[in-house]
Design an enzyme around this catalytic site. Structure first.
Site, PDB file in Angstrom:
ATOM      1  N   PRO A  55      73.929  14.445  72.119  1.00 53.56           N
ATOM      2  CG  PRO A  55      74.135  12.141  72.013  1.00 53.56           C
ATOM      3  CD  PRO A  55      74.790  13.404  71.547  1.00 53.56           C
ATOM      4  CD  GLU A  56      70.487  19.142  75.006  1.00 60.49           C
ATOM      5  OE1 GLU A  56      70.174  19.660  76.110  1.00 60.49           O
ATOM      6  OE2 GLU A  56      70.231  19.686  73.918  1.00 60.49           O
ATOM      7  CE  LYS A  67      75.808  18.165  76.883  1.00 63.13           C
ATOM      8  NZ  LYS A  67      76.225  19.160  75.865  1.00 63.13           N
ATOM      9  CG  ASN A  78      72.403  24.262  70.771  1.00 59.12           C
ATOM     10  OD1 ASN A  78      72.910  25.184  71.384  1.00 59.12           O
ATOM     11  ND2 ASN A  78      72.149  24.323  69.482  1.00 59.12           N
ATOM     12  NE  ARG A  85      76.122  22.762  69.311  1.00 60.67           N
ATOM     13  CZ  ARG A  85      75.762  21.840  70.193  1.00 60.67           C
ATOM     14  NH1 ARG A  85      76.543  21.570  71.250  1.00 60.67           N
ATOM     15  NH2 ARG A  85      74.635  21.187  70.051  1.00 60.67           N
TER      16      ARG A  85
END
Length: 331
Positions: A2-3, A52, A228, A321
């Protein structure tokens, strides 16, 4: 993972539905039984989201710190309302998202990304979770609260609402001093601090580093909340090669990255979706709101032609990532 927009949305849920209320805390899974016993019967007095991470303040200077990590999510049930939903109904979402599209109702994402009832988990996990917890919104249950289903680390319950925490990377009780110490180590968050000083801090840190900008944007000590998706989209929007060392990027471009993040983050909070394409109107906007495939420039578009130049989008690994970028537009 989750961003930042998701965590800010969760914080809004808690402010709207839990702040000022006494909560019953439990750990159905059992892994947070001691912490739940400390929180049980206390009143939620404040909520902070920084990047976050989220911090829930209970009375007597006791804080709950939660970092959802890769697999964490909060599930909400009961009489849940959201100021984001109210804003949408009043047309503010359309105005916030600009481009001349004034929405009178929320456009639901096909993957549930803008759900009010489960925020945070990766989409595959959420689909599985949804199948296991049909009726979690409360509509199909004869009694409230609904029974916890699956590995619920922490349940926070008021008279009318319940929040279940699943699979977080961090879930711990801190005092105010330790909370301040954690926050001090985090980079600036434009929703928490939109000041010029925050922009200056980000710019100064980036321009001192020999580290590639594609790694710096994911470093939560440099800037809070970017993950990401936003990394790939911000770099494409700025036409910056992700391998460029921070210290080699002109100051105006670094400041532009911060300003664009400060612009995109509130849109994500309002819509519940990481909308990163500009100037979408009418049906194009509605399609983008309904499907991730139609709202990103490069993310998850490996092998497809760039929306600007037609060059195939590249997928590589950076910082363990996946990184998506256009080798022509971002030379």
């Amino acid at each position: 993972m989750p961003e930042g927009h998701s965590v800010h949305r969760i914080a809004r849920q808690f402010r709207t539905n839990f702040q000022g209320h006494r909560v019953a805390a439990s750990s159905p899974q059992g892994r947070f039984a001691e912490g739940a016993s400390i929180l049980d019967g206390r009143t939620l007095t404040d909520v902070k989201a920084v990047g976050k991470q989220m911090f829930l303040d209970f009375d007597d200077d006791l804080w709950l710190r939660v970092h959802l990590g890769m697999y964490g999510a909060w599930d909400f049930a009961g009489e849940i309302t959201s100021d984001a939903t109210i804003a949408s109904a009043n047309g503010r979402m359309g105005q916030t998202n600009q481009h001349g599209t004034d929405l009178a109702a929320v456009i639901l994402d096909e993957a549930g990304e803008n759900s009010l009832h489960s925020i945070g988990a990766p989409r595959k996990t959420r689909v599985r979770m949804s199948e296991q917890t049909k009726g979690l919104s409360g509509e199909d249950w004869d009694t409230f609260p609904p029974p916890p289903v699956g590995a619920v680390r922490l349940r926070l319950l008021t008279e009318h609402a319940v929040a279940d925490l699943r699979g977080p990377t961090a879930c711990e009780i801190l005092d105010g001093e330790r909370v301040n110490a954690v926050i001090a180590k985090l980079g600036p968050d434009p929703l928490l601090d939109p000041s010029q000083a925050a922009e200056d801090r980000f710019t100064a840190v980036v321009r001192k580093k020999p580290t590639p900008i594609g790694l710096l944007l994911m470093d939560q000590s440099v800037v809070s909340g970017i993950g990401n998706v936003y990394r790939a989209e911000l770099l494409f929007r700025s036409r910056i090669n992700p391998h460029t060392p921070g210290k080699q990027i002109p100051e105006e471009l670094v400041r532009g990255l911060w300003q664009d993040w400060a612009r995109l983050l509130p849109i994500g909070v309002e819509t519940g979706q990481m909308m990163t394409m500009d100037d979408l109107r009418g049906e194009d906007y509605r399609k983008a709101m309904a499907s991730r495939d139609d709202r990103h420039w490069v993310y998850k578009r490996e092998g497809l032609p760039c929306r600007v130049c037609g060059t195939n989008i590249v997928l590589e690994e950076m910082g363990a990532r996946k990184l998506y970028w256009c080798p022509n537009c971002q030379r």
